[in-house]
Design a protein around this motif. Sequence first.
Motif, PDB file in Angstrom:
ATOM      1  N   ARG A 136       0.836  -1.342   0.044  1.00  0.00           N
ATOM      2  CA  ARG A 136      -0.105  -0.019   0.058  1.00  0.00           C
ATOM      3  C   ARG A 136       0.829   1.351  -0.102  1.00  0.00           C
ATOM      4  O   ARG A 136       0.669   2.205  -0.822  1.00  0.00           O
ATOM      5  CB  ARG A 136      -0.863  -0.068   1.245  1.00  0.00           C
ATOM      6  CG  ARG A 136      -1.835   1.222   1.404  1.00  0.00           C
ATOM      7  CD  ARG A 136      -2.502   1.358   2.470  1.00  0.00           C
ATOM      8  NE  ARG A 136      -3.516   0.044   2.912  1.00  0.00           N
ATOM      9  CZ  ARG A 136      -3.503  -0.713   3.753  1.00  0.00           C
ATOM     10  NH1 ARG A 136      -2.716  -0.680   4.704  1.00  0.00           N
ATOM     11  NH2 ARG A 136      -4.368  -1.744   3.900  1.00  0.00           N
ATOM     12  N   HIS A 143       1.772   6.640  -6.863  1.00  0.00           N
ATOM     13  CA  HIS A 143       0.749   7.634  -7.160  1.00  0.00           C
ATOM     14  C   HIS A 143       1.176   9.214  -7.009  1.00  0.00           C
ATOM     15  O   HIS A 143       0.934  10.091  -7.765  1.00  0.00           O
ATOM     16  CB  HIS A 143      -0.707   7.413  -6.511  1.00  0.00           C
ATOM     17  CG  HIS A 143      -1.238   5.890  -6.844  1.00  0.00           C
ATOM     18  ND1 HIS A 143      -1.355   5.752  -8.257  1.00  0.00           N
ATOM     19  CD2 HIS A 143      -1.843   5.244  -6.237  1.00  0.00           C
ATOM     20  CE1 HIS A 143      -1.867   4.559  -8.239  1.00  0.00           C
ATOM     21  NE2 HIS A 143      -2.553   4.216  -7.095  1.00  0.00           N
ATOM     22  N   HIS A 242      -4.779  16.796  -4.282  1.00  0.00           N
ATOM     23  CA  HIS A 242      -4.642  15.703  -4.818  1.00  0.00           C
ATOM     24  C   HIS A 242      -3.658  14.394  -4.110  1.00  0.00           C
ATOM     25  O   HIS A 242      -4.092  13.465  -3.884  1.00  0.00           O
ATOM     26  CB  HIS A 242      -4.376  15.698  -6.278  1.00  0.00           C
ATOM     27  CG  HIS A 242      -5.013  16.255  -7.210  1.00  0.00           C
ATOM     28  ND1 HIS A 242      -6.195  15.789  -7.770  1.00  0.00           N
ATOM     29  CD2 HIS A 242      -4.837  17.743  -7.660  1.00  0.00           C
ATOM     30  CE1 HIS A 242      -6.802  16.720  -8.547  1.00  0.00           C
ATOM     31  NE2 HIS A 242      -6.026  17.846  -8.364  1.00  0.00           N
ATOM     32  N   ARG A 245      -5.762  13.652  -0.952  1.00  0.00           N
ATOM     33  CA  ARG A 245      -6.707  12.734  -1.201  1.00  0.00           C
ATOM     34  C   ARG A 245      -6.052  11.220  -1.366  1.00  0.00           C
ATOM     35  O   ARG A 245      -6.487  10.348  -0.907  1.00  0.00           O
ATOM     36  CB  ARG A 245      -7.393  13.007  -2.560  1.00  0.00           C
ATOM     37  CG  ARG A 245      -8.429  11.816  -3.051  1.00  0.00           C
ATOM     38  CD  ARG A 245      -9.019  12.384  -4.357  1.00  0.00           C
ATOM     39  NE  ARG A 245      -8.175  12.834  -5.427  1.00  0.00           N
ATOM     40  CZ  ARG A 245      -7.390  11.835  -6.326  1.00  0.00           C
ATOM     41  NH1 ARG A 245      -7.758  10.618  -6.150  1.00  0.00           N
ATOM     42  NH2 ARG A 245      -6.634  12.422  -7.264  1.00  0.00           N
ATOM     43  N   LEU A 246      -4.993  11.241  -1.961  1.00  0.00           N
ATOM     44  CA  LEU A 246      -4.140   9.785  -2.292  1.00  0.00           C
ATOM     45  C   LEU A 246      -3.885   9.533  -0.840  1.00  0.00           C
ATOM     46  O   LEU A 246      -3.981   8.059  -0.557  1.00  0.00           O
ATOM     47  CB  LEU A 246      -3.180   9.881  -2.940  1.00  0.00           C
ATOM     48  CG  LEU A 246      -3.259  10.301  -4.658  1.00  0.00           C
ATOM     49  CD1 LEU A 246      -1.862  10.789  -5.515  1.00  0.00           C
ATOM     50  CD2 LEU A 246      -3.654   8.879  -5.292  1.00  0.00           C
ATOM     51  N   LYS A 248      -5.088  10.087   2.091  1.00  0.00           N
ATOM     52  CA  LYS A 248      -6.464   9.644   2.921  1.00  0.00           C
ATOM     53  C   LYS A 248      -6.926   8.122   2.366  1.00  0.00           C
ATOM     54  O   LYS A 248      -7.026   7.228   3.156  1.00  0.00           O
ATOM     55  CB  LYS A 248      -7.368  10.266   2.750  1.00  0.00           C
ATOM     56  CG  LYS A 248      -8.654  10.038   3.368  1.00  0.00           C
ATOM     57  CD  LYS A 248      -9.699  11.170   3.472  1.00  0.00           C
ATOM     58  CE  LYS A 248     -10.863  10.744   4.253  1.00  0.00           C
ATOM     59  NZ  LYS A 248     -12.048  11.811   4.105  1.00  0.00           N
ATOM     60  N   SER A 249      -6.915   7.903   1.023  1.00  0.00           N
ATOM     61  CA  SER A 249      -7.214   6.588   0.455  1.00  0.00           C
ATOM     62  C   SER A 249      -6.114   5.230   0.606  1.00  0.00           C
ATOM     63  O   SER A 249      -6.507   4.286   0.501  1.00  0.00           O
ATOM     64  CB  SER A 249      -7.522   6.782  -1.165  1.00  0.00           C
ATOM     65  OG  SER A 249      -6.069   7.199  -1.693  1.00  0.00           O
ATOM     66  N   HIS A 250      -4.867   5.759   0.804  1.00  0.00           N
ATOM     67  CA  HIS A 250      -3.954   4.828   1.395  1.00  0.00           C
ATOM     68  C   HIS A 250      -3.617   4.869   2.808  1.00  0.00           C
ATOM     69  O   HIS A 250      -2.702   4.164   3.194  1.00  0.00           O
ATOM     70  CB  HIS A 250      -2.771   5.210   0.377  1.00  0.00           C
ATOM     71  CG  HIS A 250      -2.883   4.772  -0.866  1.00  0.00           C
ATOM     72  ND1 HIS A 250      -3.476   5.530  -1.902  1.00  0.00           N
ATOM     73  CD2 HIS A 250      -2.477   3.875  -1.566  1.00  0.00           C
ATOM     74  CE1 HIS A 250      -3.636   5.200  -3.000  1.00  0.00           C
ATOM     75  NE2 HIS A 250      -2.739   3.925  -3.002  1.00  0.00           N
ATOM     76  N   ARG A 251      -4.471   5.531   3.596  1.00  0.00           N
ATOM     77  CA  ARG A 251      -4.477   5.431   5.153  1.00  0.00           C
ATOM     78  C   ARG A 251      -3.114   5.938   5.672  1.00  0.00           C
ATOM     79  O   ARG A 251      -2.470   5.517   6.524  1.00  0.00           O
ATOM     80  CB  ARG A 251      -4.648   3.910   5.544  1.00  0.00           C
ATOM     81  CG  ARG A 251      -5.652   3.104   5.217  1.00  0.00           C
ATOM     82  CD  ARG A 251      -5.726   1.774   5.435  1.00  0.00           C
ATOM     83  NE  ARG A 251      -6.836   1.056   5.040  1.00  0.00           N
ATOM     84  CZ  ARG A 251      -7.231  -0.353   5.140  1.00  0.00           C
ATOM     85  NH1 ARG A 251      -6.434  -0.933   5.929  1.00  0.00           N
ATOM     86  NH2 ARG A 251      -7.903  -1.063   4.502  1.00  0.00           N
TER      87      ARG A 251
END
Length: 320
Positions: A136, A143, A242, A245-246, A248-251
Amino acid sequence: MGTRMATAARAPSLPAALRAAVQNAELAAATGAAPAEVIAAALGSLPAGSVGDTITALRRLQPTLQRFAEGGAPGVARRAARLEPRLERDPELARVRPDIHDHELRGKLLFRDLVGRKTFFQVAAWSIAGLELSTRDARLLEHLGVNTQLLDPHIWPLAVARRIASHGGPLARSVIGGVAALFTPKITVEPVGAFIRFLDETDAAVKAGATLDDVLEDVLRSGRRLPGFGRPVLGPDERVPHAWRLAKSHRRAGGPGVKLARSVERALKSRKGVVMNSAGVQAAIMRDMGFTADAAVAFCGIYFIVPLLAQHAFMRARER
């Protein structure tokens, strides 16, 4: 209460630097590098002094560099490739293992342990920082790398690389010229390391009893520009939302480094109206992953070399 930024490593003495310059130029010449690249290999070994001092040192080396560029003597590159004795005694980063037909990398075997098992970014983090990233975290760094891919040729280092390529310079020279303007204190990767150092120092100061306001007051009173904040010329950094956001989505949006960076941002925004840029976000996230400042700078170099290569390839293709 003092919050001095970490100082750079001490520069080598001139005699030691000149010896290193000779060795590195010798190796470059042995690879078939052109005279300009042989000079660049030597130049990178010299202390960062004035332009005049640098030119004087190169003049001292001119006869030797000329000999290397013209072919040198057989076998000299092998002697120049020897590491300093101190490095030979220390554990090494990697070595070829012909005895088992493999390559050792920080104690892991390339073909046995890494190929087909780890992603490129996981291996890069292991090579550069000695970190075993989760899938992760490696994906997040990939990303975030995509998030950095600004290829506008007006960006200063890219303009240098593009201009060199447009005048027929080879890839090595485009990269050398671009890197000279790229890995600098004001843009790209160096601010990532500088902000990690600032977070380390701030965290230590707060744990020792200072308040965050104390730390920031000291920085602002000194007149130093805080890395990881603001953006020259272009204004607020459009990559930041951005990146968050990335994260957050990858903890990775709630670690201690991120929380401290957010607290610093809130305080500076209320005092000075400045907000974090993408280097600051990247630094906070990578610190929580376990990267040191120097390792984070080196790792992020992967991101920014791509735009240089793209400018060179584009210009050469357009010429054809």
